[in-house]
Design a protein around this motif. Structure first.
Motif, PDB file in Angstrom:
ATOM      1  N   SER A   1       0.827  -1.205   0.000  1.00 21.32           N
ATOM      2  CA  SER A   1       0.000   0.000   0.000  1.00 21.32           C
ATOM      3  C   SER A   1       0.857   1.249   0.000  1.00 21.32           C
ATOM      4  CB  SER A   1      -0.904   0.007   1.239  1.00 21.32           C
ATOM      5  OG  SER A   1      -1.555   1.241   1.401  1.00 21.32           O
ATOM      6  N   ASN A   2       0.279   2.345  -0.497  1.00 23.20           N
ATOM      7  CA  ASN A   2       0.867   3.654  -0.289  1.00 23.20           C
ATOM      8  C   ASN A   2       0.654   4.045   1.165  1.00 23.20           C
ATOM      9  OD1 ASN A   2       1.827   4.689  -2.992  1.00 23.20           O
ATOM     10  ND2 ASN A   2      -0.276   4.125  -3.525  1.00 23.20           N
ATOM     11  N   SER A   3       1.340   5.083   1.601  1.00 20.19           N
ATOM     12  CA  SER A   3       1.242   5.508   2.992  1.00 20.19           C
ATOM     13  C   SER A   3      -0.156   6.037   3.311  1.00 20.19           C
ATOM     14  CB  SER A   3       2.276   6.598   3.281  1.00 20.19           C
ATOM     15  OG  SER A   3       3.583   6.123   3.036  1.00 20.19           O
ATOM     16  N   ASN A   4      -0.709   5.564   4.414  1.00 21.27           N
ATOM     17  CA  ASN A   4      -1.987   6.034   4.931  1.00 21.27           C
ATOM     18  C   ASN A   4      -2.092   5.538   6.368  1.00 21.27           C
ATOM     19  OD1 ASN A   4      -3.379   3.386   5.055  1.00 21.27           O
ATOM     20  ND2 ASN A   4      -3.278   3.462   2.828  1.00 21.27           N
ATOM     21  N   PRO A   5      -3.087   5.982   7.133  1.00 21.88           N
ATOM     22  CA  PRO A   5      -3.167   5.570   8.546  1.00 21.88           C
ATOM     23  C   PRO A   5      -3.196   4.063   8.755  1.00 21.88           C
ATOM     24  CG  PRO A   5      -4.645   7.392   8.142  1.00 21.88           C
ATOM     25  CD  PRO A   5      -4.123   6.974   6.802  1.00 21.88           C
ATOM     26  N   MET A   6      -3.837   3.332   7.831  1.00 22.73           N
ATOM     27  CA  MET A   6      -3.954   1.892   8.006  1.00 22.73           C
ATOM     28  C   MET A   6      -2.617   1.175   7.851  1.00 22.73           C
ATOM     29  SD  MET A   6      -7.701   1.236   6.284  1.00 22.73           S
ATOM     30  CE  MET A   6      -7.644   2.644   5.191  1.00 22.73           C
ATOM     31  N   TRP A   7      -1.679   1.800   7.125  1.00 27.36           N
ATOM     32  CA  TRP A   7      -0.323   1.239   7.024  1.00 27.36           C
ATOM     33  C   TRP A   7       0.294   1.178   8.426  1.00 27.36           C
ATOM     34  CZ3 TRP A   7       4.627   0.191   7.467  1.00 27.36           C
ATOM     35  CH2 TRP A   7       5.351  -0.360   6.403  1.00 27.36           C
ATOM     36  N   GLY A   8       0.292   2.330   9.111  1.00 28.61           N
ATOM     37  CA  GLY A   8       0.873   2.378  10.450  1.00 28.61           C
ATOM     38  C   GLY A   8       0.116   1.531  11.452  1.00 28.61           C
ATOM     39  N   ILE A   9      -1.212   1.505  11.338  1.00 29.25           N
ATOM     40  CA  ILE A   9      -2.024   0.682  12.241  1.00 29.25           C
ATOM     41  C   ILE A   9      -1.651  -0.788  12.079  1.00 29.25           C
ATOM     42  CG2 ILE A   9      -4.377  -0.159  12.665  1.00 29.25           C
ATOM     43  CD1 ILE A   9      -5.309   2.736  11.945  1.00 29.25           C
ATOM     44  N   THR A  10      -1.534  -1.234  10.826  1.00 30.18           N
ATOM     45  CA  THR A  10      -1.154  -2.625  10.556  1.00 30.18           C
ATOM     46  C   THR A  10       0.238  -2.925  11.104  1.00 30.18           C
ATOM     47  OG1 THR A  10      -2.477  -2.621   8.524  1.00 30.18           O
ATOM     48  CG2 THR A  10      -0.826  -4.354   8.750  1.00 30.18           C
ATOM     49  N   ASP A  11       1.165  -2.008  10.888  1.00 29.91           N
ATOM     50  CA  ASP A  11       2.553  -2.188  11.321  1.00 29.91           C
ATOM     51  C   ASP A  11       2.626  -2.427  12.830  1.00 29.91           C
ATOM     52  OD1 ASP A  11       5.342  -2.226  11.222  1.00 29.91           O
ATOM     53  OD2 ASP A  11       5.501  -0.054  11.415  1.00 29.91           O
ATOM     54  N   PHE A  12       2.019  -1.544  13.605  1.00 31.07           N
ATOM     55  CA  PHE A  12       2.079  -1.671  15.066  1.00 31.07           C
ATOM     56  C   PHE A  12       1.204  -2.809  15.574  1.00 31.07           C
ATOM     57  CE2 PHE A  12       3.749   2.692  14.772  1.00 31.07           C
ATOM     58  CZ  PHE A  12       4.829   2.592  15.645  1.00 31.07           C
ATOM     59  N   ALA A  13       0.070  -3.060  14.907  1.00 29.72           N
ATOM     60  CA  ALA A  13      -0.803  -4.167  15.328  1.00 29.72           C
ATOM     61  C   ALA A  13      -0.076  -5.495  15.182  1.00 29.72           C
ATOM     62  CB  ALA A  13      -2.079  -4.169  14.490  1.00 29.72           C
ATOM     63  N   ALA A  14       0.593  -5.687  14.040  1.00 31.01           N
ATOM     64  CA  ALA A  14       1.351  -6.918  13.817  1.00 31.01           C
ATOM     65  C   ALA A  14       2.482  -7.039  14.842  1.00 31.01           C
ATOM     66  CB  ALA A  14       1.905  -6.941  12.403  1.00 31.01           C
ATOM     67  N   ALA A  15       3.189  -5.919  15.059  1.00 29.55           N
ATOM     68  CA  ALA A  15       4.307  -5.942  16.006  1.00 29.55           C
ATOM     69  C   ALA A  15       3.836  -6.312  17.411  1.00 29.55           C
ATOM     70  CB  ALA A  15       4.996  -4.583  16.024  1.00 29.55           C
ATOM     71  N   SER A  16       2.635  -5.855  17.780  1.00 29.49           N
ATOM     72  CA  SER A  16       2.159  -6.065  19.146  1.00 29.49           C
ATOM     73  C   SER A  16       1.824  -7.524  19.449  1.00 29.49           C
ATOM     74  CB  SER A  16       0.931  -5.190  19.410  1.00 29.49           C
ATOM     75  OG  SER A  16      -0.214  -5.687  18.745  1.00 29.49           O
ATOM     76  N   ILE A  17       1.603  -8.329  18.408  1.00 25.83           N
ATOM     77  CA  ILE A  17       1.341  -9.750  18.634  1.00 25.83           C
ATOM     78  C   ILE A  17       2.560 -10.604  18.272  1.00 25.83           C
ATOM     79  CG2 ILE A  17      -1.151  -9.501  18.314  1.00 25.83           C
ATOM     80  CD1 ILE A  17      -0.834 -10.683  15.507  1.00 25.83           C
ATOM     81  N   GLY A  18       3.697  -9.925  18.041  1.00 25.86           N
ATOM     82  CA  GLY A  18       4.937 -10.633  17.748  1.00 25.86           C
ATOM     83  C   GLY A  18       5.071 -11.074  16.303  1.00 25.86           C
ATOM     84  N   ALA A  19       4.142 -10.611  15.440  1.00 27.41           N
ATOM     85  CA  ALA A  19       4.215 -10.969  14.020  1.00 27.41           C
ATOM     86  C   ALA A  19       5.259 -10.103  13.319  1.00 27.41           C
ATOM     87  CB  ALA A  19       2.846 -10.806  13.365  1.00 27.41           C
ATOM     88  N   VAL A  20       5.559 -10.437  12.077  1.00 27.21           N
ATOM     89  CA  VAL A  20       6.610  -9.768  11.304  1.00 27.21           C
ATOM     90  C   VAL A  20       5.991  -9.164  10.049  1.00 27.21           C
ATOM     91  CG1 VAL A  20       8.791 -10.095  10.071  1.00 27.21           C
ATOM     92  CG2 VAL A  20       8.314 -11.426  12.148  1.00 27.21           C
ATOM     93  N   THR A  21       6.149  -7.853   9.873  1.00 28.36           N
ATOM     94  CA  THR A  21       5.607  -7.208   8.678  1.00 28.36           C
ATOM     95  C   THR A  21       6.584  -7.328   7.510  1.00 28.36           C
ATOM     96  OG1 THR A  21       6.465  -5.091   9.456  1.00 28.36           O
ATOM     97  CG2 THR A  21       4.128  -5.565   9.878  1.00 28.36           C
ATOM     98  N   VAL A  22       6.020  -7.443   6.309  1.00 30.60           N
ATOM     99  CA  VAL A  22       6.811  -7.509   5.079  1.00 30.60           C
ATOM    100  C   VAL A  22       6.302  -6.412   4.153  1.00 30.60           C
ATOM    101  CG1 VAL A  22       7.534  -8.941   3.136  1.00 30.60           C
ATOM    102  CG2 VAL A  22       7.073 -10.004   5.361  1.00 30.60           C
ATOM    103  N   PRO A  23       6.897  -5.213   4.209  1.00 29.64           N
ATOM    104  CA  PRO A  23       6.431  -4.126   3.346  1.00 29.64           C
ATOM    105  C   PRO A  23       6.794  -4.381   1.890  1.00 29.64           C
ATOM    106  CG  PRO A  23       8.388  -3.464   4.555  1.00 29.64           C
ATOM    107  CD  PRO A  23       8.001  -4.803   5.089  1.00 29.64           C
ATOM    108  N   VAL A  24       5.854  -4.037   1.001  1.00 30.82           N
ATOM    109  CA  VAL A  24       6.061  -4.228  -0.443  1.00 30.82           C
ATOM    110  C   VAL A  24       5.717  -2.923  -1.147  1.00 30.82           C
ATOM    111  CG1 VAL A  24       5.479  -5.601  -2.475  1.00 30.82           C
ATOM    112  CG2 VAL A  24       5.342  -6.640  -0.187  1.00 30.82           C
TER     113      VAL A  24
END
Length: 615
Positions: free
Chosen positions: A65-88
């Motif tokens: 995705s391009n930058s938007n609020p949901m990008w950051g929400i997804t990033d921190f949400a994934a991090a908070s459960i110990g998951a790993v984000t893969v930006p494309v």
């Protein structure tokens, strides 16, 4: 006490500034905003939604995705459960997206819209779930698909128990993300970066660079999939309480600057090159009086900058670097020239950071001269990313600054820059061979040739693999020459070629935004860009631009011929990486026959002259 992970870092800011705006973005032509508290609550809902879908620790979640609020929400949400984000990068074609998804073992993907969703569906990566941020009106999801709103709604109904306890257990060594390299020399590698990698870089940058304050407003236009933007334009501002406003696109950046009126800006060099070229073009087309006033003002600014470099630290801190007469002239120059240029950038910028490529020293000095401090840095995806940066106090144009206080840098015998420290990656995902090749013990090989000056400021010469060795034995660092040529307002990008040849030539991709109006003013009324580039006066213009911008180089560093490429180099065409760096091998392969013909023609001409002389 330092935070243990990125989520804890954000939590501290949220508690300090719950009702302060964290993000701003354009929607239906109007900028919208969200507070830190609301942002945090949405992160919790998204985290609960991801957990409800079965996402768990170490699972890989792609963000396309391009930058938007949901990008950051997804990033921190994934991090908070110990998951790993893969930006494309959203500009990548489907086949490259599919490669990244497979390479990183992605289980779920959060995509911006239908265009990005189709890229996932076109491949055969084993993605179990697709979440769409902005679905079309006729959105018809398949199995295991939902919208981002549905994800948050599911999360609000199925909240994670003991969420805070869960994310507080995440340590600095936990992998946060896998970011793929740009692939300029081959298949991209997945760089594994931990929470600690990013946090150590955030902490070092805050110590060394512009001291961000909560009242700052940052404009973000680089995609968050770019490691430089993610650290310098996202994590670092969020650690302080800064408000981040997203530009609509690179094409609207000038309008967004005036709308947002940011105080700080991070960018790759290309934006600064474009601003510089536009200012120069306006002055060149102005009256003689306007040109004289502008040049005088720049000279005054440069005199002030030279004093700034030579002044003791205490004078810099107190602002006592100008004698009375220079201060008087500077105030006049500020009123007549500097303020007008600043207003084009919103009028409030107090500092700009350049990264992701080498900035031409003359352009850096120009911005300092007009009182727009520009701080160039250097780094890699593998180092989270910043290795060096120019400090706000005594920034030295022409260098990429001083080494971060928590890193070590040394120059190898062959000139390569080596680095070690807490922001250096844990390795390449599922590629032990590539990991072993880039490390020598705990020293990471950057692949860049550099040198440290007498004040320990680093200067990058070029990529190690890009140094051209001429048949005469001379070595040419093409990047410096390319940057100089790119100062021209009529040239977008330049590629120097000539390895194992007697001399170098350059392939020029014109800046059609400026070239086409110039061509019309000079009697070329119509035709495609390719046709216009074939006109003699256009060829003469580009030849003269290349010649004038390389005057300061040695003779063997001056291109003997400039070849105009009439078609634009793009990410979609494969010539550029998503961060707009040239894919040198791709371009050289694409124009191999053209390059061979140019050298063959010149060789034939030399032989013909020799034959006549001998006759």
């Amino acid at each position: 006490m330092k935070p243990n992970n990125l989520v804890e870092m954000l939590d501290r800011t949220v508690k300090k500034f719950p009702q302060k705006y964290v993000l701003m973005w354009k929607e239906d032509g109007v900028y919208q905003s969200i507070t830190y508290e609301t942002f945090w609550n949405r992160i919790y809902n998204a985290a609960s939604g991801l957990a409800h879908l079965g996402m768990a620790e170490n699972d890989k979640i792609a963000i396309l995705s391009n930058s938007n609020p949901m990008w950051g929400i997804t990033d921190f949400a994934a991090a908070s459960i110990g998951a790993v984000t893969v930006p494309v990068y959203p500009t990548l074609p489907a086949e490259q997206v599919d490669y990244i998804l497979k390479n990183a073992d992605v289980r779920a993907a959060v995509v911006e819209n239908e265009e990005q969703r189709q890229k996932i569906l076109a491949g055969d990566a084993a993605v179990e779930c697709i979440i769409t941020m902005y679905p079309d009106n006729d959105f018809s999801p398949g199995n295991s698909e939902l919208t981002f709103s549905q994800l948050e709604a599911q999360g609000s109904k199925n909240e994670i128990p003991n969420w805070e306890e869960r994310w507080r257990k995440i340590g600095r060594d936990q992998i946060s993300t896998i970011i793929h390299t740009s692939g300029t020399t081959g298949k991209p590698n997945g760089v594994m970066l931990s929470h600690g990698n990013f946090l150590s870089n955030v902490e070092a940058v805050q110590f060394w660079l512009i001291e961000l304050v909560p009242d700052d407003l940052a404009l973000s236009y680089l995609p968050l999939s770019h490691v430089f933007e993610r650290m310098a334009g996202h994590y670092t501002p969020l650690s302080v309480g800064v408000t981040i406003a997203y530009a609509e696109s690179i094409n609207t950046i000038q309008d967004n600057l005036k709308e947002i009126r940011p105080t700080v800006l991070t960018s790759v060099p290309r934006l600064f090159e474009k601003v510089y070229a536009k200012v120069q073009e306006q002055i060149d087309n102005g009256t003689k009086v306007k040109q004289k006033v502008f040049n005088w003002a720049v000279e005054i600014g440069l005199e002030r900058y030279e004093r700034y470099l030579q002044s003791p630290i205490n004078e810099l801190i107190l602002g006592e670097i100008m004698p009375k007469e220079l201060r008087r002239k500077w105030k006049i120059a500020d009123r007549l020239v500097y303020q007008k240029v600043k207003s084009e950038l919103g009028g409030r910028i107090r500092g700009m950071v350049s990264g992701g490529g080498t900035l031409n020293p003359d352009i850096a000095k120009f911005f300092w001269a007009i009182d727009l401090p520009i701080l160039e840095g250097y780094g890699l995806t593998e180092t989270s990313p910043v290795i060096t940066t120019n400090p706000m106090v005594r920034a030295k144009a022409g260098t990429v600054g001083k080494v971060m206080p928590n890193l070590d840098v040394r120059i190898a015998d062959d000139g390569e820059v080596l680095v070690r420290g807490p922001s250096v990656m844990q390795g390449y995902y599922n590629n032990e061979e590539a990991t072993n090749n880039i490390f020598d013990g705990d020293w990471l090989h950057t692949g860049d040739i550099g040198e440290l000056d007498e004040d320990d400021y680093l200067k990058i010469v070029d990529r190690k693999k890009r140094i051209l060795v001429l048949s005469t034995g001379k070595n040419v660092a093409p990047q410096l020459i390319e940057n100089a040529i790119n100062e021209s307002s009529y040239i977008e990008q330049t590629l120097i070629v000539g390895d194992h040849r007697k001399y170098i030539i350059c392939l020029v991709n014109p800046d059609f935004e400026n070239l086409l109006p110039w061509a019309k003013r000079n009697g070329i009324e119509s035709g495609s860009p390719e046709e216009i580039c074939r006109h003699k006066i256009v060829k003469d213009l580009i030849e003269e631009e290349v010649k004038s911008h390389t005057q300061s180089f040695a003779n063997f560093e001056k291109p003997k011929k400039a070849v105009i490429i009439g078609e634009e180099w793009t990410v979609e065409g494969g010539e550029l990486t998503p961060k707009l760096s040239m894919r040198v091998k791709v371009i050289e392969k694409k124009y191999k026959e053209l390059i061979e013909n140019i050298y063959a023609e010149d060789s034939s001409a030399v032989e013909a002259v020799a034959s006549v002389d001998n006759g």
